[in-house]
Design a protein around this motif. Structure first.
Motif, PDB file in Angstrom:
ATOM      1  N   ALA A 592      22.906  28.244  38.444  1.00 56.07           N
ATOM      2  CA  ALA A 592      23.690  29.420  38.049  1.00 56.07           C
ATOM      3  C   ALA A 592      23.700  30.491  39.132  1.00 56.07           C
ATOM      4  CB  ALA A 592      23.141  30.000  36.742  1.00 56.07           C
ATOM      5  N   HIS A 593      22.616  30.538  39.917  1.00 58.37           N
ATOM      6  CA  HIS A 593      22.544  31.536  40.983  1.00 58.37           C
ATOM      7  C   HIS A 593      22.785  30.930  42.362  1.00 58.37           C
ATOM      8  CE1 HIS A 593      21.328  34.682  38.240  1.00 58.37           C
ATOM      9  NE2 HIS A 593      20.420  33.865  37.737  1.00 58.37           N
ATOM     10  N   GLY A 594      23.296  29.690  42.353  1.00 61.41           N
ATOM     11  CA  GLY A 594      23.708  29.079  43.613  1.00 61.41           C
ATOM     12  C   GLY A 594      22.685  28.125  44.201  1.00 61.41           C
ATOM     13  N   TYR A 595      23.202  27.058  44.798  1.00 61.11           N
ATOM     14  CA  TYR A 595      22.377  26.129  45.572  1.00 61.11           C
ATOM     15  C   TYR A 595      22.578  26.426  47.049  1.00 61.11           C
ATOM     16  CZ  TYR A 595      21.654  23.209  41.394  1.00 61.11           C
ATOM     17  OH  TYR A 595      21.293  22.748  40.159  1.00 61.11           O
ATOM     18  N   ARG A 596      21.512  26.279  47.801  1.00 60.80           N
ATOM     19  CA  ARG A 596      21.582  26.523  49.243  1.00 60.80           C
ATOM     20  C   ARG A 596      21.588  25.185  49.980  1.00 60.80           C
ATOM     21  NH1 ARG A 596      20.904  31.675  50.761  1.00 60.80           N
ATOM     22  NH2 ARG A 596      20.112  33.149  49.203  1.00 60.80           N
ATOM     23  N   PRO A 597      22.632  24.910  50.766  1.00 57.05           N
ATOM     24  CA  PRO A 597      22.727  23.626  51.473  1.00 57.05           C
ATOM     25  C   PRO A 597      21.546  23.341  52.397  1.00 57.05           C
ATOM     26  CG  PRO A 597      24.821  24.771  51.539  1.00 57.05           C
ATOM     27  CD  PRO A 597      23.830  25.743  50.986  1.00 57.05           C
ATOM     28  N   ASP A 598      20.902  24.419  52.918  1.00 58.94           N
ATOM     29  CA  ASP A 598      19.830  24.213  53.888  1.00 58.94           C
ATOM     30  C   ASP A 598      18.448  24.102  53.252  1.00 58.94           C
ATOM     31  OD1 ASP A 598      19.938  26.811  53.017  1.00 58.94           O
ATOM     32  OD2 ASP A 598      19.401  27.702  54.942  1.00 58.94           O
ATOM     33  N   ASP A 600      15.565  22.224  50.474  1.00 61.17           N
ATOM     34  CA  ASP A 600      15.175  20.900  49.964  1.00 61.17           C
ATOM     35  C   ASP A 600      14.410  21.062  48.655  1.00 61.17           C
ATOM     36  OD1 ASP A 600      16.200  19.412  52.157  1.00 61.17           O
ATOM     37  OD2 ASP A 600      14.492  20.085  53.359  1.00 61.17           O
ATOM     38  N   ASN A 601      13.985  19.920  48.118  1.00 61.46           N
ATOM     39  CA  ASN A 601      13.086  19.900  46.956  1.00 61.46           C
ATOM     40  C   ASN A 601      13.697  20.406  45.658  1.00 61.46           C
ATOM     41  OD1 ASN A 601      10.953  18.929  48.609  1.00 61.46           O
ATOM     42  ND2 ASN A 601      10.508  21.026  49.274  1.00 61.46           N
ATOM     43  N   TYR A 602      14.981  20.178  45.473  1.00 58.47           N
ATOM     44  CA  TYR A 602      15.590  20.446  44.167  1.00 58.47           C
ATOM     45  C   TYR A 602      15.285  19.250  43.249  1.00 58.47           C
ATOM     46  CZ  TYR A 602      18.314  24.330  46.120  1.00 58.47           C
ATOM     47  OH  TYR A 602      18.700  25.513  46.700  1.00 58.47           O
ATOM     48  N   ARG A 603      15.083  19.560  41.978  1.00 61.88           N
ATOM     49  CA  ARG A 603      14.831  18.510  40.987  1.00 61.88           C
ATOM     50  C   ARG A 603      15.786  18.664  39.815  1.00 61.88           C
ATOM     51  NH1 ARG A 603       9.825  15.976  41.616  1.00 61.88           N
ATOM     52  NH2 ARG A 603       8.425  16.986  43.151  1.00 61.88           N
ATOM     53  N   VAL A 604      16.083  17.535  39.125  1.00 64.55           N
ATOM     54  CA  VAL A 604      16.886  17.532  37.896  1.00 64.55           C
ATOM     55  C   VAL A 604      16.076  16.757  36.854  1.00 64.55           C
ATOM     56  CG1 VAL A 604      19.063  16.871  36.812  1.00 64.55           C
ATOM     57  CG2 VAL A 604      19.031  17.582  39.221  1.00 64.55           C
ATOM     58  N   ASN A 605      15.728  17.425  35.765  1.00 69.02           N
ATOM     59  CA  ASN A 605      14.854  16.788  34.763  1.00 69.02           C
ATOM     60  C   ASN A 605      15.436  15.496  34.215  1.00 69.02           C
ATOM     61  OD1 ASN A 605      12.897  18.780  34.976  1.00 69.02           O
ATOM     62  ND2 ASN A 605      13.862  20.064  33.404  1.00 69.02           N
ATOM     63  N   SER A 606      16.748  15.451  34.085  1.00 67.46           N
ATOM     64  CA  SER A 606      17.397  14.260  33.524  1.00 67.46           C
ATOM     65  C   SER A 606      17.471  13.110  34.529  1.00 67.46           C
ATOM     66  CB  SER A 606      18.810  14.605  33.042  1.00 67.46           C
ATOM     67  OG  SER A 606      18.764  15.602  32.039  1.00 67.46           O
ATOM     68  N   ILE A 607      17.111  13.387  35.782  1.00 63.72           N
ATOM     69  CA  ILE A 607      17.048  12.331  36.810  1.00 63.72           C
ATOM     70  C   ILE A 607      15.630  12.345  37.377  1.00 63.72           C
ATOM     71  CG2 ILE A 607      18.095  11.405  38.921  1.00 63.72           C
ATOM     72  CD1 ILE A 607      20.554  13.064  38.373  1.00 63.72           C
ATOM     73  N   PRO A 608      14.684  11.739  36.673  1.00 69.96           N
ATOM     74  CA  PRO A 608      13.269  11.823  37.062  1.00 69.96           C
ATOM     75  C   PRO A 608      12.984  11.104  38.380  1.00 69.96           C
ATOM     76  CG  PRO A 608      13.563  10.222  35.310  1.00 69.96           C
ATOM     77  CD  PRO A 608      14.888  10.890  35.487  1.00 69.96           C
ATOM     78  N   GLY A 614      19.832  20.239  49.603  1.00 69.24           N
ATOM     79  CA  GLY A 614      20.912  21.122  49.166  1.00 69.24           C
ATOM     80  C   GLY A 614      22.241  20.409  49.016  1.00 69.24           C
ATOM     81  N   TYR A 615      22.669  19.693  50.066  1.00 69.80           N
ATOM     82  CA  TYR A 615      23.951  18.990  49.992  1.00 69.80           C
ATOM     83  C   TYR A 615      23.898  17.833  48.997  1.00 69.80           C
ATOM     84  CZ  TYR A 615      26.365  21.443  53.757  1.00 69.80           C
ATOM     85  OH  TYR A 615      27.018  22.387  54.512  1.00 69.80           O
ATOM     86  N   HIS A 616      22.718  17.246  48.830  1.00 70.42           N
ATOM     87  CA  HIS A 616      22.567  16.131  47.886  1.00 70.42           C
ATOM     88  C   HIS A 616      22.827  16.600  46.451  1.00 70.42           C
ATOM     89  CE1 HIS A 616      20.044  12.232  46.998  1.00 70.42           C
ATOM     90  NE2 HIS A 616      21.281  12.182  46.521  1.00 70.42           N
ATOM     91  N   ILE A 617      22.204  17.733  46.074  1.00 66.58           N
ATOM     92  CA  ILE A 617      22.385  18.249  44.713  1.00 66.58           C
ATOM     93  C   ILE A 617      23.820  18.726  44.506  1.00 66.58           C
ATOM     94  CG2 ILE A 617      21.697  20.651  45.167  1.00 66.58           C
ATOM     95  CD1 ILE A 617      20.681  18.614  42.082  1.00 66.58           C
ATOM     96  N   LEU A 618      24.438  19.266  45.568  1.00 64.74           N
ATOM     97  CA  LEU A 618      25.837  19.701  45.456  1.00 64.74           C
ATOM     98  C   LEU A 618      26.760  18.500  45.257  1.00 64.74           C
ATOM     99  CD1 LEU A 618      25.969  22.458  48.244  1.00 64.74           C
ATOM    100  CD2 LEU A 618      26.260  22.829  45.789  1.00 64.74           C
TER     101      LEU A 618
END
Length: 652
Positions: A592-598, A600-608, A614-618
């Protein structure tokens, strides 16, 4: 010596300034003249013949140079007999008579001087020096301005684009206190060259004599801006400006300016503004916004310990004006510094704090010192870029305030110089913070030089790196200066903080979002209506998105995103639509407050068991919505349509 040219097209080629046949003689006379010695030019049988008396020139040149040298040293008694012999040998040289006229004038022989100058003009009616000297004699010695102007105007006909000649005519009239006549010539000179300091200085002297203090101030400032620091006019104008400013301080003009502006802002914002003297405030002036203090009015507090306090009040009112514009545009930002920001700041200066402890400073004093330093430096981070726009606005929109602004800015910058060059201060403050604070101060010194011609930059004793960084910042400001949109000043604030690596000490947040989240009921209501903030107008997100989009345009097709989208399409290949929709919502809510392309280490609970860059999650963000909610995909404003098309082809 004789030179012969055929009158044909080639003559026009080598003398392109010949306009027609009647113009040939004058052009060649000018070209083949040597000092005061002119050739004889005639046209015969299709040829132009130039006769140059080389022997005469050679013989007389030595004596003529002696005359000039004697006159330059004021030794007229030595020059005069030599000059009289030259005139006796060759009475046709206009310049001989002109110099004799000058000598006679200096000797007080006014009538004889006039006669010599008349001879000079009879032999060369375009001798502008003789014309100006005649004008000077009639203006000064005979107080005959009407006749003087005839000679001056004739000199202008000969040299209509020579601003120095015109300026000198004005200066001669000024010496006779003929102000109105002098001003006409000075204004003509300015039209030809508005960078000539002497003209501005003369107009300043006239304006001061006439009691027009603001015009005198303006012209003295122009003199400074057009002069070099070591020039006589620069030093004299600097002293004169202070006298003019002190006279203006004694009037009520400053109070009238901020009183009128207050009424305008009250009508613009619909909120009353009080302007209150308060000697207890820590700064010379401050504004307390009504919404920050739960009041029904804004309050500007000030100290009147300095005569330029009207500028300080106006400065705070412009801050309010900018805020009102940004609020109307729903782009206003708040500068927030929390306890966590303070801890990061203290950690960054930990080594310096330990040194203070070693020299005997108590823990309590160190804590107070670091707290004060944090507040002061953050204030500088916030104000330095924004104040450039404020001062530029004041300078252009309120010219009558300029004398107050001039004195105020000099005082502020000189205070920065004292702090930035004080050894005791530099020993206490961490070198990194000390240097960055100096850079912020230097930027304002550059603006002072631009606005008022006062150069205090060298007094900071700054390093080349500090000056170069300040120049970079100031040039960035100049790119925004003339067409700044509401709240755009915050972009400079953010850029500079990032460049100086001090962006961890504060946070910029959208005012509407901040105040909404401060009110639980409003926040829950907005969350229920727009849980993924798709329709929310958040200036921070919008500016980051604009920067991101601009970057993507420059980059073109992003192959990293293409490959990440191929990965997403393969992952979602055997996932049902409801689960894809759930993942899409989760990614949207988390971002909601934006993803930063540069980052790392973003997680999605529904994809364990999966980490995302950054670009991967986008890429997953785009693909999940493209598969589950294609009808609202455009509202995400993700610039990856072409990448998705290529990824879809590669995934077949």
């Amino acid at each position: 010596m004789q030179i012969i040219h055929k009158v044909d097209d080639f003559l026009h080629t080598i003398f392109p300034n010949i306009k027609d046949e009647n113009h040939i003689i004058s052009v060649l006379e000018d070209f083949y003249s040597y000092g005061p010695y002119k050739p004889k030019v005639r046209i015969e049988n299709g040829f132009v013949i130039v006769d140059i008396d080389i022997n005469n020139i050679s013989n007389q040149e030595i004596d003529f140079r002696k005359v000039i040298s004697f006159c330059e040293n004021g030794n007229f008694s030595e020059a005069k007999p030599i000059l009289l012999k030259l005139i006796d040998k060759n009475p046709t040289i206009s310049e001989y008579h002109r110099i004799l006229g000058q000598i006679l004038s200096d000797e007080g022989e006014v009538e004889d001087a006039i006669n010599s100058l008349i001879y000079a003009l009879r032999w060369d009616s375009k001798n502008s020096y003789a014309l100006i000297m005649m004008g000077n004699i009639f203006a000064k010695e005979k107080d005959d301005i009407e006749t003087a102007l005839k000679y001056y105007d004739q000199a202008l006909i000969i040299n209509p684009s020579d601003n120095i000649t015109i300026n000198n005519i004005g200066a001669n009239l000024l010496q006779q206190n003929k102000f109105e006549e002098a001003k006409e010539y000075f204004y003509k000179a300015l039209k030809l060259n508005d960078k000539y300091p002497n003209t501005h200085y003369a107009l300043a002297i006239i304006a001061e004599s006439e009691g027009d203090l603001h015009s005198a101030f303006y012209s003295f400032i122009q003199t400074l801006k057009c002069s070099k620091e070591n020039d006589f006019l620069y030093k004299t104008s600097s002293q004169s400006i202070n006298n003019i400013v002190n006279k203006i301080f004694k009037t009520d003009s400053g109070k009238n300016i901020f009183r009128k502006y207050r009424v305008i802002l009250e009508q613009k914002g619909g909120v009353e503004i009080d302007i209150v003297k308060d000697e207890t405030i820590p700064t010379l002036a401050k504004i307390e916004l009504a919404e920050n203090y739960n009041r029904d009015k804004h309050i500007v507090k000030f100290k009147d310990t300095s005569p330029y306090y009207p500028h300080l009040i106006m400065h705070e009112l412009v801050h309010l004006d900018f805020i009102l514009d940004a609020k109307k545009d729903e782009t206003n930002l708040l500068f927030i510094s929390s306890h966590q920001h303070k801890l990061k700041f203290i950690k960054s200066i930990d080594a310096s704090l330990k040194k203070l402890n070693k020299i005997g400073m108590t823990e309590e004093k160190i804590a107070q010192f670091s707290s004060d330093l944090f507040e002061g430096f953050n204030s500088q981070i916030f104000n330095a870029p924004i104040d450039l726009f404020v001062e530029n606005y004041l300078f252009n929109e309120f010219p009558e305030l300029q004398p107050f602004q001039f004195a105020s800015l000099i005082n502020i910058i000189q205070s920065g110089i004292v702090t930035g060059t004080d050894k005791n201060t530099s020993d206490l403050i961490p070198k990194d913070i000390f240097s960055k604070s100096k850079i912020y101060n230097l930027v304002h010194a550059f603006q002072l030089k631009d606005l008022y011609g006062i150069n205090l930059i060298s007094k900071f004793n700054a390093t080349k790196l500090e000056i170069d960084q300040a120049i970079t910042f100031y040039n960035e400001y100049l790119e925004y200066k003339d067409d700044k949109s509401p709240a755009e000043e915050y972009e400079l604030l953010k850029h500079w903080a990032e460049d100086l690596k001090v962006n961890d000490f504060f946070e910029l947040v959208g005012e509407n979002q901040y105040r909404q989240r401060s009110n639980v009921d409003d926040y829950l209501d907005s969350l229920e209506k727009d849980p993924f903030s798709v329709n929310e107008k958040d200036p921070i997100k919008e500016r980051e998105m604009k920067t991101f989009l601009d970057g993507q345009k420059e980059m073109g097709l992003n192959m990293a995103v293409v490959m990440f989208m191929v990965d997403a399409l393969q992952y979602f290949k055997n996932v049902n639509k409801e689960l894809i929709k759930k993942i899409a919502f989760e990614i949207a809510l988390q971002g909601a407050h934006g993803y930063r392309p540069d980052e790392d280490n973003y997680r999605v609970n529904s994809i364990p068991n999966k980490l995302f860059s950054g670009y991967h999650i986008l890429a997953y963000y785009y693909v999940s919505w493209a598969l589950a909610l294609p009808e609202v995909l455009h509202e995400l404003q993700l610039p990856f349509d072409e990448e998705y098309k290529m990824a879809s082809k590669l995934n077949i």
